[in-house]
Motif scaffolding. Sequence first.
Motif, PDB file in Angstrom:
ATOM      1  N   GLN A  20      25.799  11.341 -21.022  1.00 25.24           N
ATOM      2  CA  GLN A  20      27.048  11.647 -21.713  1.00 25.24           C
ATOM      3  C   GLN A  20      27.557  10.389 -22.407  1.00 25.24           C
ATOM      4  OE1 GLN A  20      30.265  12.705 -18.990  1.00 25.24           O
ATOM      5  NE2 GLN A  20      31.190  14.046 -20.509  1.00 25.24           N
ATOM      6  N   GLU A  21      28.038  10.574 -23.617  1.00 23.72           N
ATOM      7  CA  GLU A  21      28.566   9.424 -24.363  1.00 23.72           C
ATOM      8  C   GLU A  21      29.918   9.023 -23.787  1.00 23.72           C
ATOM      9  OE1 GLU A  21      28.180   8.092 -28.915  1.00 23.72           O
ATOM     10  OE2 GLU A  21      29.269   9.953 -28.634  1.00 23.72           O
ATOM     11  N   GLN A  26      30.804  13.383 -25.233  1.00 29.91           N
ATOM     12  CA  GLN A  26      29.825  14.378 -25.672  1.00 29.91           C
ATOM     13  C   GLN A  26      28.553  14.256 -24.827  1.00 29.91           C
ATOM     14  OE1 GLN A  26      29.114  14.294 -29.909  1.00 29.91           O
ATOM     15  NE2 GLN A  26      28.888  16.507 -29.851  1.00 29.91           N
ATOM     16  N   VAL A  27      27.980  15.425 -24.456  1.00 31.01           N
ATOM     17  CA  VAL A  27      26.706  15.412 -23.739  1.00 31.01           C
ATOM     18  C   VAL A  27      25.603  15.201 -24.770  1.00 31.01           C
ATOM     19  CG1 VAL A  27      25.082  16.740 -22.354  1.00 31.01           C
ATOM     20  CG2 VAL A  27      27.529  16.864 -21.867  1.00 31.01           C
ATOM     21  N   LEU A  28      24.843  14.132 -24.601  1.00 31.42           N
ATOM     22  CA  LEU A  28      23.839  13.750 -25.597  1.00 31.42           C
ATOM     23  C   LEU A  28      22.490  14.394 -25.318  1.00 31.42           C
ATOM     24  CD1 LEU A  28      24.661   9.922 -25.791  1.00 31.42           C
ATOM     25  CD2 LEU A  28      25.391  11.710 -27.389  1.00 31.42           C
ATOM     26  N   THR A  29      22.002  14.244 -24.073  1.00 35.82           N
ATOM     27  CA  THR A  29      20.630  14.645 -23.748  1.00 35.82           C
ATOM     28  C   THR A  29      20.537  15.143 -22.302  1.00 35.82           C
ATOM     29  OG1 THR A  29      20.152  12.371 -23.023  1.00 35.82           O
ATOM     30  CG2 THR A  29      19.536  12.929 -25.269  1.00 35.82           C
ATOM     31  N   LEU A  30      19.516  15.946 -22.058  1.00 33.87           N
ATOM     32  CA  LEU A  30      19.042  16.147 -20.689  1.00 33.87           C
ATOM     33  C   LEU A  30      17.624  15.593 -20.646  1.00 33.87           C
ATOM     34  CD1 LEU A  30      19.750  17.557 -17.846  1.00 33.87           C
ATOM     35  CD2 LEU A  30      17.881  19.036 -18.509  1.00 33.87           C
ATOM     36  N   ALA A  31      17.400  14.610 -19.782  1.00 33.48           N
ATOM     37  CA  ALA A  31      16.079  14.003 -19.656  1.00 33.48           C
ATOM     38  C   ALA A  31      15.732  13.913 -18.171  1.00 33.48           C
ATOM     39  CB  ALA A  31      16.071  12.630 -20.312  1.00 33.48           C
ATOM     40  N   TRP A  32      14.634  13.246 -17.852  1.00 39.53           N
ATOM     41  CA  TRP A  32      14.161  13.201 -16.464  1.00 39.53           C
ATOM     42  C   TRP A  32      13.864  11.768 -16.072  1.00 39.53           C
ATOM     43  CZ3 TRP A  32      13.632  17.759 -13.564  1.00 39.53           C
ATOM     44  CH2 TRP A  32      13.906  18.939 -14.283  1.00 39.53           C
ATOM     45  N   MET A  33      14.060  11.477 -14.804  1.00 37.26           N
ATOM     46  CA  MET A  33      13.704  10.162 -14.258  1.00 37.26           C
ATOM     47  C   MET A  33      12.854  10.333 -13.016  1.00 37.26           C
ATOM     48  SD  MET A  33      17.117   7.801 -14.337  1.00 37.26           S
ATOM     49  CE  MET A  33      17.978   7.421 -15.857  1.00 37.26           C
ATOM     50  N   ASN A  34      11.962   9.355 -12.801  1.00 32.52           N
ATOM     51  CA  ASN A  34      11.373   9.195 -11.476  1.00 32.52           C
ATOM     52  C   ASN A  34      12.060   7.981 -10.816  1.00 32.52           C
ATOM     53  OD1 ASN A  34      10.250   6.976 -12.701  1.00 32.52           O
ATOM     54  ND2 ASN A  34       8.121   7.660 -12.532  1.00 32.52           N
ATOM     55  N   ILE A  82      21.539  13.695 -11.750  1.00 37.60           N
ATOM     56  CA  ILE A  82      22.184  12.419 -12.072  1.00 37.60           C
ATOM     57  C   ILE A  82      22.957  12.560 -13.383  1.00 37.60           C
ATOM     58  CG2 ILE A  82      21.649  10.053 -12.843  1.00 37.60           C
ATOM     59  CD1 ILE A  82      19.443  10.064 -10.671  1.00 37.60           C
ATOM     60  N   LEU A  83      24.082  11.863 -13.445  1.00 38.38           N
ATOM     61  CA  LEU A  83      24.889  11.829 -14.665  1.00 38.38           C
ATOM     62  C   LEU A  83      25.078  10.376 -15.081  1.00 38.38           C
ATOM     63  CD1 LEU A  83      26.861  13.157 -16.756  1.00 38.38           C
ATOM     64  CD2 LEU A  83      28.648  12.948 -15.018  1.00 38.38           C
ATOM     65  N   LEU A  84      24.663  10.066 -16.304  1.00 35.44           N
ATOM     66  CA  LEU A  84      24.892   8.730 -16.857  1.00 35.44           C
ATOM     67  C   LEU A  84      26.034   8.786 -17.864  1.00 35.44           C
ATOM     68  CD1 LEU A  84      21.278   7.611 -17.916  1.00 35.44           C
ATOM     69  CD2 LEU A  84      22.413   7.245 -15.708  1.00 35.44           C
ATOM     70  N   GLU A  85      26.866   7.778 -17.864  1.00 38.18           N
ATOM     71  CA  GLU A  85      27.750   7.554 -19.008  1.00 38.18           C
ATOM     72  C   GLU A  85      27.192   6.356 -19.757  1.00 38.18           C
ATOM     73  OE1 GLU A  85      32.294   8.770 -18.404  1.00 38.18           O
ATOM     74  OE2 GLU A  85      31.614   7.217 -17.044  1.00 38.18           O
ATOM     75  N   ARG A  98      19.668  13.657 -35.038  1.00 35.63           N
ATOM     76  CA  ARG A  98      21.051  14.114 -34.839  1.00 35.63           C
ATOM     77  C   ARG A  98      21.737  13.280 -33.756  1.00 35.63           C
ATOM     78  NH1 ARG A  98      18.015  18.804 -36.001  1.00 35.63           N
ATOM     79  NH2 ARG A  98      18.952  20.181 -37.556  1.00 35.63           N
ATOM     80  N   HIS A  99      23.071  13.352 -33.756  1.00 32.55           N
ATOM     81  CA  HIS A  99      23.849  12.580 -32.785  1.00 32.55           C
ATOM     82  C   HIS A  99      23.464  12.948 -31.354  1.00 32.55           C
ATOM     83  CE1 HIS A  99      27.050  10.458 -30.892  1.00 32.55           C
ATOM     84  NE2 HIS A  99      27.688  11.540 -30.508  1.00 32.55           N
ATOM     85  N   HIS A 100      23.297  14.245 -31.101  1.00 34.83           N
ATOM     86  CA  HIS A 100      22.935  14.688 -29.744  1.00 34.83           C
ATOM     87  C   HIS A 100      21.949  15.849 -29.830  1.00 34.83           C
ATOM     88  CE1 HIS A 100      25.883  18.260 -29.348  1.00 34.83           C
ATOM     89  NE2 HIS A 100      25.849  17.896 -30.610  1.00 34.83           N
ATOM     90  N   CYS A 101      21.374  16.208 -28.675  1.00 36.40           N
ATOM     91  CA  CYS A 101      20.280  17.193 -28.673  1.00 36.40           C
ATOM     92  C   CYS A 101      20.751  18.647 -28.635  1.00 36.40           C
ATOM     93  CB  CYS A 101      19.383  16.948 -27.459  1.00 36.40           C
ATOM     94  SG  CYS A 101      18.464  15.401 -27.570  1.00 36.40           S
TER      95      CYS A 101
END
Lengths: 126, 126
Positions: A20-21, A26-34, A82-85, A98-101
């Motif tokens: 999230q920005e 604004q919610v930008l992306t949904l991605a994955w982490m290990n 997880i939620l990142l700012e 684009r600005h977000h996905c």
Amino acid sequence: MSWLEQVKWNENGLTPVITQEYKTKQVLTLAWMNKEALQLTAETGHAVYWSRSRKKLWHKGEQSGNQQLIKSIRLDCDNDAILLEVEQKGGIACHTGRHHCFYKQLVNNQWQPTEAILKDPKEIYK
Amino acid sequence: MSWLEQVKWNENGLTPVITQEYKTKQVLTLAWMNKEALQLTAETGHAVYWSRSRKKLWHKGEQSGNQQLIKSIRLDCDNDAILLEVEQKGGIACHTGRHHCFYKQLVNNQWQPTEAILKDPKEIYK
């Protein structure tokens, strides 16, 4: 148990990450982490994901320059999301330029694009 | 292809769903939907998820009353993640009685709770 072990990694060793920005919320992306990606994110201060298509660590912005600088890292009640700012460098989070996905909105049973392309992807990944 | 078929459902027939509060832009939850849940969400105007633990459809708020009324439904660039904007009834999205689920923040290598419990879960699910 270390903070990394407290995350419930799924059967592939991954967890979904909402980014999230910080400024606009604004919610930008949904991605994955290990585990390694999350550790590197915390250590370096910029978002590092696991690319499921390329099957390798992905330092966001390594090609495009559009890094995501970490403002906060949060975990949910069930320890499986997880939620990142972040501060989004370059103002572009999406590989489409684009600005977000999340630029397709459901309107009359159709996914309709609602956001402008800010930069031609050919110019981003050259 | 119908709008439901355009979503890339994973190997379990699910896709992750980010739910964001319309008014405050706060990210409330990460949950999951199958095709039927997404269709019901669009048709009824309130969030319906797939409960992975209970293995059944979950009309959010069916027990607690804390329904999520849909403001918009969005799909991401890769068609494998959904973003809802909602009005959160009762002001509580999390089963722990908190406003949202992402209440643990990474501080000094520890996940530290940062949000107050607004209502005892025993009072929510009685």
